[in-house]
Design a protein around this motif. Sequence first.
Motif, PDB file in Angstrom:
ATOM      1  N   UNK A   1      17.146   4.571  21.633  1.00  0.00           N
ATOM      2  CA  UNK A   1      18.473   4.677  22.250  1.00  0.00           C
ATOM      3  C   UNK A   1      19.121   3.306  22.373  1.00  0.00           C
ATOM      4  N   UNK A   2      18.332   2.291  22.738  1.00  0.00           N
ATOM      5  CA  UNK A   2      18.865   0.929  22.817  1.00  0.00           C
ATOM      6  C   UNK A   2      19.378   0.484  21.449  1.00  0.00           C
ATOM      7  N   UNK A   3      18.615   0.779  20.399  1.00  0.00           N
ATOM      8  CA  UNK A   3      19.049   0.433  19.049  1.00  0.00           C
ATOM      9  C   UNK A   3      20.342   1.130  18.663  1.00  0.00           C
ATOM     10  N   UNK A   4      20.460   2.409  19.051  1.00  0.00           N
ATOM     11  CA  UNK A   4      21.683   3.153  18.734  1.00  0.00           C
ATOM     12  C   UNK A   4      22.877   2.593  19.497  1.00  0.00           C
ATOM     13  N   UNK A   5      22.649   2.163  20.755  1.00  0.00           N
ATOM     14  CA  UNK A   5      23.742   1.635  21.557  1.00  0.00           C
ATOM     15  C   UNK A   5      24.155   0.234  21.110  1.00  0.00           C
ATOM     16  N   UNK A   6      23.171  -0.585  20.746  1.00  0.00           N
ATOM     17  CA  UNK A   6      23.466  -1.981  20.378  1.00  0.00           C
ATOM     18  C   UNK A   6      23.939  -2.088  18.930  1.00  0.00           C
ATOM     19  N   UNK A   7      23.159  -1.543  18.019  1.00  0.00           N
ATOM     20  CA  UNK A   7      23.468  -1.688  16.594  1.00  0.00           C
ATOM     21  C   UNK A   7      24.299  -0.538  16.043  1.00  0.00           C
ATOM     22  N   UNK A   8      24.065   0.660  16.583  1.00  0.00           N
ATOM     23  CA  UNK A   8      24.720   1.828  16.026  1.00  0.00           C
ATOM     24  C   UNK A   8      24.147   2.175  14.664  1.00  0.00           C
ATOM     25  N   UNK A   9      24.671   3.209  14.058  1.00  0.00           N
ATOM     26  CA  UNK A   9      24.217   3.624  12.733  1.00  0.00           C
ATOM     27  C   UNK A   9      25.101   2.989  11.665  1.00  0.00           C
ATOM     28  N   UNK A  10      24.469   2.548  10.609  1.00  0.00           N
ATOM     29  CA  UNK A  10      25.194   1.967   9.478  1.00  0.00           C
ATOM     30  C   UNK A  10      25.693   3.107   8.596  1.00  0.00           C
ATOM     31  N   UNK A  11      26.845   3.656   8.963  1.00  0.00           N
ATOM     32  CA  UNK A  11      27.373   4.816   8.259  1.00  0.00           C
ATOM     33  C   UNK A  11      27.812   4.448   6.852  1.00  0.00           C
ATOM     34  N   UNK A  12      27.480   5.289   5.915  1.00  0.00           N
ATOM     35  CA  UNK A  12      27.858   5.075   4.530  1.00  0.00           C
ATOM     36  C   UNK A  12      29.345   5.307   4.317  1.00  0.00           C
ATOM     37  N   UNK A  13      29.779   4.961   3.152  1.00  0.00           N
ATOM     38  CA  UNK A  13      31.200   5.074   2.834  1.00  0.00           C
ATOM     39  C   UNK A  13      31.664   6.527   2.890  1.00  0.00           C
ATOM     40  N   UNK A  14      30.731   7.464   2.689  1.00  0.00           N
ATOM     41  CA  UNK A  14      31.100   8.879   2.733  1.00  0.00           C
ATOM     42  C   UNK A  14      31.590   9.290   4.112  1.00  0.00           C
TER      43      UNK A  14
END
Length: 332
Positions: free
Chosen positions: A35-48
């Motif tokens: 959860x900390x990783x999701x809050x700090x870094x977030x997801x690297x969403x693709x161009x799609x």
Amino acid sequence: MGLARRLYRGEIDVDFVGKWRLWYSLSGVLLLVSIVGLLINGLNLGVEFRGGTVFSFKTSQTLTVEQIREDIQDEGVHQVIVQSAGDGWRVTTETLEEDFRAEVQSAIAKDFNVPAGDVSVQAIGATWGGEVSQKAWIGLGVFMLAIILYLSMAFEPKMALAAIVALFHDLVITAGIYAWSGFEVTPATLLGFLTILGYSLYDAVVVFDMIKEVTAKLGHTSKMTYSMAANNALNHTLIRSLNTSLVAILPVAAILFIGTTLLGAGTLKDLSLALFVGMVVGTYSSLCVATPLLVTLKEREPKYQAIAKRLASTGSGKGAKGGPKSAAVAKG
């Protein structure tokens, strides 16, 4: 090898249920880090999903990811993601205006000795990405609803609840690893997420089916508590779960560690990472999360509280070797 042989022969009785505090603590740490990783870094969403521009080309030159990224950044482009795609390259950037796209396309052709016509350009709008995201959430919701209905009819609501908690546990940890690693989330990644949820569900159903069979025999004169019976059932399915997981994980690991490093199959890593992490975590959760949680819920029922209290009073029952006991036993 001696331990593995004894485990395979069923000569070792692993106290999964009795170590529920250990499993809950471990899962709590993993979930917190995720959860900390999701809050700090977030997801690297693709161009799609976020929209952008994709340049694809092949060249006879020997290039590195850093060389291509620096060259395109020199043109004034930001958010450059470079991936090898077989014998070619795939470069993703933020959304570029049509004139600017043409300039970057010409620069790629000139700098990397590629005919201008062989540099393909694809512009993906954020609206289309939003539609993909919406459909992904709808698919996940339908999947979860189908699981709840199936488990509630095939088993019971408490088993459905334990399985759903384990599925969310697997999903959050897998997403957390994506957040910390920076791997790109693409539609293939979502397929991987749905696949691991299905795999985790299969493992949980195998375990729950055995638990249902063993605990159905429990009565007022039983010599085992629900915790002990569930732990016994879990050990009977242990080898099957481990063998199934190993057979499934090996080819996925080959794609992830060999295909993406030695063979340069970069487009497969988004899918293979989700499958690899999900299978490992799914195997763990079916044994160490779903079953202990089910036992915690079931031991609250008066029937099983009475059995545990009777065995505790005679000294012939100790929960599941120290596993979660009913409130009546705890007070006694």
